[in-house]
Design a protein around this motif. Structure first.
Motif, PDB file in Angstrom:
ATOM      1  N   PRO A  58       0.363  -1.024   0.409  1.00 63.55           N
ATOM      2  CA  PRO A  58      -0.221  -0.389  -0.175  1.00 63.55           C
ATOM      3  C   PRO A  58       0.474   1.455  -0.133  1.00 63.55           C
ATOM      4  N   ASP A  59       1.606   1.459   0.757  1.00 66.68           N
ATOM      5  CA  ASP A  59       2.989   2.876   1.204  1.00 66.68           C
ATOM      6  C   ASP A  59       3.418   2.725  -0.529  1.00 66.68           C
ATOM      7  N   ALA A  60       3.628   1.850  -1.250  1.00 66.40           N
ATOM      8  CA  ALA A  60       4.170   1.831  -2.744  1.00 66.40           C
ATOM      9  C   ALA A  60       3.171   2.132  -3.624  1.00 66.40           C
ATOM     10  N   ARG A  61       2.135   1.887  -3.255  1.00 70.77           N
ATOM     11  CA  ARG A  61       0.763   2.674  -4.717  1.00 70.77           C
ATOM     12  C   ARG A  61       0.647   3.918  -4.089  1.00 70.77           C
ATOM     13  N   VAL A  62       1.100   4.352  -2.901  1.00 62.92           N
ATOM     14  CA  VAL A  62       0.881   5.531  -2.452  1.00 62.92           C
ATOM     15  C   VAL A  62       1.679   6.133  -2.880  1.00 62.92           C
ATOM     16  N   ALA A  63       2.784   5.585  -2.874  1.00 62.82           N
ATOM     17  CA  ALA A  63       3.864   6.842  -3.404  1.00 62.82           C
ATOM     18  C   ALA A  63       3.738   7.286  -5.387  1.00 62.82           C
ATOM     19  N   ILE A  64       4.149   5.556  -5.488  1.00 64.13           N
ATOM     20  CA  ILE A  64       3.579   5.592  -7.367  1.00 64.13           C
ATOM     21  C   ILE A  64       2.750   6.858  -7.752  1.00 64.13           C
ATOM     22  N   ALA A  65       1.467   6.303  -6.671  1.00 69.83           N
ATOM     23  CA  ALA A  65       0.691   7.665  -7.721  1.00 69.83           C
ATOM     24  C   ALA A  65       0.680   9.072  -7.141  1.00 69.83           C
ATOM     25  N   GLY A  66       1.568   9.270  -6.083  1.00 71.70           N
ATOM     26  CA  GLY A  66       1.382  10.551  -5.564  1.00 71.70           C
ATOM     27  C   GLY A  66       2.652  11.246  -6.856  1.00 71.70           C
ATOM     28  N   ALA A  67       4.125  10.188  -7.767  1.00 75.06           N
ATOM     29  CA  ALA A  67       4.897  10.699  -8.624  1.00 75.06           C
ATOM     30  C   ALA A  67       4.068  10.841 -10.035  1.00 75.06           C
ATOM     31  N   VAL A  68       3.063  10.552  -9.870  1.00 77.49           N
ATOM     32  CA  VAL A  68       2.050  10.690 -11.647  1.00 77.49           C
ATOM     33  C   VAL A  68       2.646  12.580 -11.679  1.00 77.49           C
ATOM     34  N   LYS A  69       2.187  13.244 -10.815  1.00 75.62           N
ATOM     35  CA  LYS A  69       2.110  14.639 -11.101  1.00 75.62           C
ATOM     36  C   LYS A  69       3.264  15.676 -11.009  1.00 75.62           C
ATOM     37  N   PRO A  70       3.624  14.450 -10.172  1.00 75.70           N
ATOM     38  CA  PRO A  70       5.108  15.766 -10.671  1.00 75.70           C
ATOM     39  C   PRO A  70       6.101  15.178 -11.862  1.00 75.70           C
ATOM     40  N   ARG A  71       5.856  14.038 -12.042  1.00 76.13           N
ATOM     41  CA  ARG A  71       6.436  13.240 -14.020  1.00 76.13           C
ATOM     42  C   ARG A  71       5.662  13.934 -15.332  1.00 76.13           C
ATOM     43  N   ARG A  72       4.456  14.104 -14.874  1.00 76.80           N
ATOM     44  CA  ARG A  72       4.004  15.462 -15.768  1.00 76.80           C
ATOM     45  C   ARG A  72       3.554  16.778 -16.429  1.00 76.80           C
ATOM     46  N   PHE A  73       3.618  17.367 -14.891  1.00 76.26           N
ATOM     47  CA  PHE A  73       3.817  18.522 -14.500  1.00 76.26           C
ATOM     48  C   PHE A  73       5.233  19.348 -13.841  1.00 76.26           C
ATOM     49  N   GLY A  74       6.708  18.513 -13.650  1.00 81.89           N
ATOM     50  CA  GLY A  74       7.143  19.077 -13.261  1.00 81.89           C
ATOM     51  C   GLY A  74       8.365  20.057 -13.809  1.00 81.89           C
ATOM     52  N   ALA A  75       8.362  20.198 -14.974  1.00 82.76           N
ATOM     53  CA  ALA A  75       8.682  21.915 -15.074  1.00 82.76           C
ATOM     54  C   ALA A  75       7.451  23.088 -13.862  1.00 82.76           C
ATOM     55  N   TRP A  76       6.531  22.572 -14.434  1.00 82.74           N
ATOM     56  CA  TRP A  76       5.627  24.276 -13.448  1.00 82.74           C
ATOM     57  C   TRP A  76       6.215  23.744 -12.073  1.00 82.74           C
ATOM     58  N   TYR A  77       5.949  23.037 -11.484  1.00 78.50           N
ATOM     59  CA  TYR A  77       6.595  22.639 -10.399  1.00 78.50           C
ATOM     60  C   TYR A  77       8.015  23.542  -9.782  1.00 78.50           C
ATOM     61  N   VAL A  78       9.022  23.402 -10.793  1.00 80.54           N
ATOM     62  CA  VAL A  78      10.150  23.800 -10.664  1.00 80.54           C
ATOM     63  C   VAL A  78       9.825  25.778 -10.874  1.00 80.54           C
ATOM     64  N   ALA A  79       9.663  25.650 -11.852  1.00 77.37           N
ATOM     65  CA  ALA A  79       8.869  27.342 -12.515  1.00 77.37           C
ATOM     66  C   ALA A  79       8.581  27.766 -10.762  1.00 77.37           C
ATOM     67  N   GLU A  80       7.186  26.724 -10.053  1.00 74.96           N
ATOM     68  CA  GLU A  80       6.382  27.581  -9.154  1.00 74.96           C
ATOM     69  C   GLU A  80       7.976  28.084  -7.990  1.00 74.96           C
ATOM     70  N   HIS A  81       8.860  26.995  -7.475  1.00 71.32           N
ATOM     71  CA  HIS A  81       9.703  27.060  -7.078  1.00 71.32           C
ATOM     72  C   HIS A  81      10.799  28.168  -6.862  1.00 71.32           C
ATOM     73  N   ARG A  82      10.858  29.040  -8.532  1.00 74.72           N
ATOM     74  CA  ARG A  82      11.536  29.642  -8.654  1.00 74.72           C
ATOM     75  C   ARG A  82      10.722  30.889  -8.001  1.00 74.72           C
ATOM     76  N   PHE A  83       9.370  30.970  -8.870  1.00 75.82           N
ATOM     77  CA  PHE A  83       8.565  32.424  -8.460  1.00 75.82           C
ATOM     78  C   PHE A  83       8.780  32.544  -6.534  1.00 75.82           C
ATOM     79  N   ARG A  84       8.854  31.651  -5.890  1.00 69.61           N
ATOM     80  CA  ARG A  84       9.185  31.790  -4.252  1.00 69.61           C
ATOM     81  C   ARG A  84      10.003  32.301  -3.970  1.00 69.61           C
ATOM     82  N   VAL A  85      11.080  31.252  -4.887  1.00 71.96           N
ATOM     83  CA  VAL A  85      12.231  32.180  -4.298  1.00 71.96           C
ATOM     84  C   VAL A  85      12.831  33.347  -5.167  1.00 71.96           C
ATOM     85  N   MET A  86      12.544  33.545  -5.925  1.00 73.01           N
ATOM     86  CA  MET A  86      12.301  35.374  -5.929  1.00 73.01           C
ATOM     87  C   MET A  86      11.995  36.656  -5.272  1.00 73.01           C
TER      88      MET A  86
END
Length: 281
Positions: A9-37
């Motif tokens: 069950p823990d592995a399934r949760v981890a795999i499911a949680g990785a779906v969005k970062p894999r798909r929208f990873g660039a936008w997560y990084v951009a959000e990080h940069r905006f917060r740093v700005m």
């Protein structure tokens, strides 16, 4: 599919949680940069509002009055000096901002505070990290260029209604200079003065010898080549076409667009490969 069904069950949760970062990873990084700005928001706002007011008043009004006194109100390229220099100042501001965002923050992520390695350990690919940086810089360049253009309108420095096209031109010019710089910085293991020398011996001469404050044709022929290879000259000339109708053949206008786009896209793809090689070794 069989491995997923037999996973804990823990592995399934981890795999499911990785779906969005894999798909929208660039936008997560951009959000990080905006917060740093946000940590240097005052600098961002001061440059966005202060640069156009200061430079347009000093160069366009101050120096422009001397130029008009000697050459007339339409003595530079058939327009006032204010109309001539304003698009160059817009493009110079974009190049300056790009040089800031593509140097020290990139060195920070790779070396000084290696957050890029942490991102890469998560389900975010190296290419997405580079894409996120580019997205964040595009957003800042676009916002700053819009503000700069609004101040140009207040100063009466845009004779043609097509002048708003100078905004994407300035953004493209900033990227055409900044992304190659990012590719270079991504290869550095240590900063022993390279970034300072880049600003002093590349950015500054490019600003002075790219037809920004005077036509490139007025320079000695043995120095004009600096402008021909400079992204700032190409973006400035293209912006002048849109702001006051600078006369130039259509093939040269197309060359400006192709040259700037090639620098941006080519070095963007190259930086993705550098990041993948560096973060995955």
């Amino acid at each position: 599919m069989t491995e997923l069904s037999t996973a804990s069950p823990d592995a399934r949760v981890a795999i499911a949680g990785a779906v969005k970062p894999r798909r929208f990873g660039a936008w997560y990084v951009a959000e990080h940069r905006f917060r740093v700005m946000r940590s240097y928001l005052q600098t961002v706002l001061m440059t966005a509002f202060g640069y156009p007011l200061l430079y347009l008043f000093a160069m366009g009004i101050g120096l422009g009055s001397l130029v008009s006194h000697n050459l007339g109100d339409e003595g530079v390229d058939g327009v006032s000096y204010l109309a001539f220099v304003a698009p160059a100042l817009l493009c110079t501001a974009a190049v300056t901002i790009a040089s800031e965002e593509f140097t020290y923050p990139v060195m920070l992520g790779f070396k000084w505070n290696p957050t890029f390695y942490g991102m890469n350990a998560a389900p975010i690919a190296p290419g997405q990290i580079i894409d996120g940086i580019v997205i964040s810089v595009v957003a800042r360049l676009l916002a700053a260029s819009i503000i700069y253009y609004a101040v140009m309108l207040l100063f009466g420095a845009v004779p043609l209604p097509t002048g708003f096209l100078a905004i994407p031109v300035a953004v493209l010019g900033g990227l055409a200079f900044g992304v190659p710089v990012m590719a270079y910085v991504a290869t550095l293991e240590q900063d022993t003065g390279q970034l300072a020398m880049l600003m002093r011996f590349v950015l500054l001469p490019m600003t002075l010898f790219s037809g920004t404050f005077f036509p490139l044709s007025s320079m000695p022929p043995f120095l004009q080549w600096i402008g021909w290879i400079s992204p700032l000259w190409h973006s400035t000339e293209l912006a002048r076409v849109f702001t006051y109708g600078s006369p130039e053949p259509i093939w040269l206008t197309i060359t400006h667009v192709l040259y700037l786009s090639a620098l941006f896209v080519g070095f963007w793809m190259w930086t993705r490969r550098i990041a993948a090689r560096r973060l995955n070794k």
